[in-house]
Every structure is written in structure tokens, then in C-alpha cells.
Design an enzyme around this catalytic site. Structure first.
Site, PDB file in Angstrom:
ATOM      1  N   ARG A  17     -46.521 107.881  45.476  1.00 47.26           N
ATOM      2  CA  ARG A  17     -45.889 106.501  45.827  1.00 47.26           C
ATOM      3  C   ARG A  17     -45.564 106.043  44.486  1.00 47.26           C
ATOM      4  NH1 ARG A  17     -45.901 104.097  50.138  1.00 47.26           N
ATOM      5  NH2 ARG A  17     -47.612 105.400  50.996  1.00 47.26           N
ATOM      6  N   GLU A  40     -45.299 114.708  48.663  1.00 49.78           N
ATOM      7  CA  GLU A  40     -44.601 113.542  49.161  1.00 49.78           C
ATOM      8  C   GLU A  40     -44.242 112.529  48.491  1.00 49.78           C
ATOM      9  OE1 GLU A  40     -46.088 109.872  52.216  1.00 49.78           O
ATOM     10  OE2 GLU A  40     -47.350 111.744  52.153  1.00 49.78           O
ATOM     11  N   THR A  69     -43.440 107.627  54.825  1.00 45.32           N
ATOM     12  CA  THR A  69     -43.057 106.227  55.083  1.00 45.32           C
ATOM     13  C   THR A  69     -41.651 106.080  55.782  1.00 45.32           C
ATOM     14  OG1 THR A  69     -44.353 105.671  53.069  1.00 45.32           O
ATOM     15  CG2 THR A  69     -43.443 103.667  54.148  1.00 45.32           C
ATOM     16  N   LYS A 129     -51.653 112.742  61.036  1.00 42.06           N
ATOM     17  CA  LYS A 129     -52.135 112.209  59.618  1.00 42.06           C
ATOM     18  C   LYS A 129     -53.080 110.861  60.345  1.00 42.06           C
ATOM     19  CE  LYS A 129     -50.314 108.678  56.621  1.00 42.06           C
ATOM     20  NZ  LYS A 129     -48.996 108.200  55.730  1.00 42.06           N
ATOM     21  N   GLY A 159     -57.724 106.081  51.128  1.00 41.60           N
ATOM     22  CA  GLY A 159     -59.147 105.810  50.544  1.00 41.60           C
ATOM     23  C   GLY A 159     -59.556 107.351  50.191  1.00 41.60           C
ATOM     24  N   GLY A 179     -53.330 109.675  47.371  1.00 44.98           N
ATOM     25  CA  GLY A 179     -52.126 108.896  46.527  1.00 44.98           C
ATOM     26  C   GLY A 179     -52.836 108.600  45.135  1.00 44.98           C
ATOM     27  N   SER A 180     -53.244 107.541  45.056  1.00 39.90           N
ATOM     28  CA  SER A 180     -53.902 107.117  43.683  1.00 39.90           C
ATOM     29  C   SER A 180     -54.807 108.067  43.136  1.00 39.90           C
ATOM     30  CB  SER A 180     -54.477 105.581  43.596  1.00 39.90           C
ATOM     31  OG  SER A 180     -55.480 105.494  44.561  1.00 39.90           O
TER      32      SER A 180
END
Length: 203
Positions: A17, A40, A69, A129, A159, A179-180
Site C-alpha cells: 500500500r 498485491e 481494494t 481473506k 494487524g 502490510g506495514s
């Protein structure tokens, strides 16, 4: 390869992202170099379709490249035309699943309830998901495993990090959307590679 073949190679899905087209190839190479082969690009990133195009052209069959998304069928068509082979959504929309499958894509839509899960499976989803996974935790995934078909790949997203991975794995996760924990906007390729090594070590 089907989605389980990819997940057996590496169960991590890298959610990039915020990645930009001018950096996406180097980031993708860093991830694939560490063994992370499902990539992704969320559609709320800068010029996401161009990033998908560059990743798909650069990595070819070395990775399963797609976008996340999604909200509209026109987006599915644009990503498929750019070479994307993976659809990920944050929500349960059977129409998007059908649009992806019509284009030969792997469909990994988001869900939170059994009703959503079964509707998505009926539409042809390849994997599901669980999002936002932190809302229910591993106990929720374990409960869903009891009612969903045993061969359906379930991936918690939201998370998920090195600390929580073992608990998710014990609850029956087939893979993990990160993600992060894998990529934040501006991360250098070396930083992304180090994050990938830490997550793989946690597995």
C-alpha cells in the site's frame, strides 16, 4: 499454479500500500529474492495499475502479481489488462469475484462472517481473506475453520506481524496478508527484504 501452490511456496502476501511505480520493481525484486512471491498493489496507491504493469512485466511467472481494494468491475478489467493475475478485496462482493474468474484471475475476496464466506465461495473465490482479522483474533479464525470447507485457504489480514503469526498459524491460517509489517511507503528495498526475513523467521 493455483493459489495453494503459491501459498506453499510462501504463505505471505505482501500488501504494498502506497508504493509508487518508480520504486515498485526494486521492492518486488527484494521480496521475491527473499521468497515472498504473492504481491498485491492496493488500488488506493499512487498509479496502482502502472505499478501492477511494471511488476508483472518484471517478475513474470516468478510471482503472483495483482491488486487489492477493488470496488468496481472496471478496475478488474484494467488490472487484468495490465498483467495482474490476483484480485484482493476488503469486502464481500461476489460480482467482483465472478469478474475476476471470468478473466482467469485468482480471487481472494475479504469476508468477516460465515454468510459472506459461503456467498464468495459460491461465486468462485479461490481463497478468503479474513478482514479485519484483529477484530476477532485467532479464536475467530479457528471457529470459522470448523464450518468452512477444509480445503478453502483462509488468510488473516489486518494487524498480522511477526509476533502474531504463530497464533494465526495454530488457528489454521493458510497464509497471511502483511502490510506495514512488510512494507511502508518510502521503505528502501533492503528494509523490505529485512522485514521479509523477520516474518519468515517467525513462521
Amino acid at each position: 499454479m493455483d493459489v495453494m501452490d503459491w501459498l506453499r511456496r510462501c504463505p505471505l502476501v505482501a500488501i504494498l500500500r502506497g508504493v509508487r511505480p518508480d520504486e515498485v520493481e526494486a521492492v518486488g525484486e527484494a521480496l521475491v529474492g527473499e521468497g515472498v512471491v504473492i504481491l498485491e498493489v492496493p488500488l488506493n496507491s499512487p498509479e496502482p495499475v502502472e505499478s501492477v504493469r511494471r511488476l508483472a512485466a518484471r517478475l513474470g511467472d516468478r510471482a503472483l502479481v495483482g491488486a487489492g481494494t477493488f470496488r468496481r468491475e472496471a478496475e478488474v478489467a484494467a488490472v487484468a489488462q495490465a498483467g495482474g493475475r490476483l484480485l484482493v478485496t476488503p469486502h464481500a462482493d461476489p460480482a467482483l469475484v465472478r469478474a475476476a474468474k471470468a478473466r482467469g484471475m485468482v480471487a481472494m475476496p475479504g469476508f468477516l462472517t460465515p454468510a459472506e464466506a459461503f456467498a464468495l465461495l459460491d461465486a468462485g473465490a479461490d481463497a478468503l481473506k479474513l478482514f479485519p482479522a484483529e477484530a476477532g483474533g485467532p479464536a475467530m479464525l479457528r471457529a470459522l475453520r470448523a464450518v468452512l470447507p477444509g480445503d478453502v485457504p483462509l488468510l488473516p489480514v489486518g494487524g498480522v506481524d511477526a509476533l502474531s503469526l504463530p497464533a494465526w498459524r495454530a488457528a489454521g491460517a493458510s497464509g497471511y496478508g502483511c502490510g506495514s509489517a512488510l512494507y511502508k511507503p518510502g521503505d528502501a528495498p533492503a528494509t523490505v527484504a529485512a522485514k521479509a526475513r523477520a516474518l519468515l523467521a517467525a513462521l
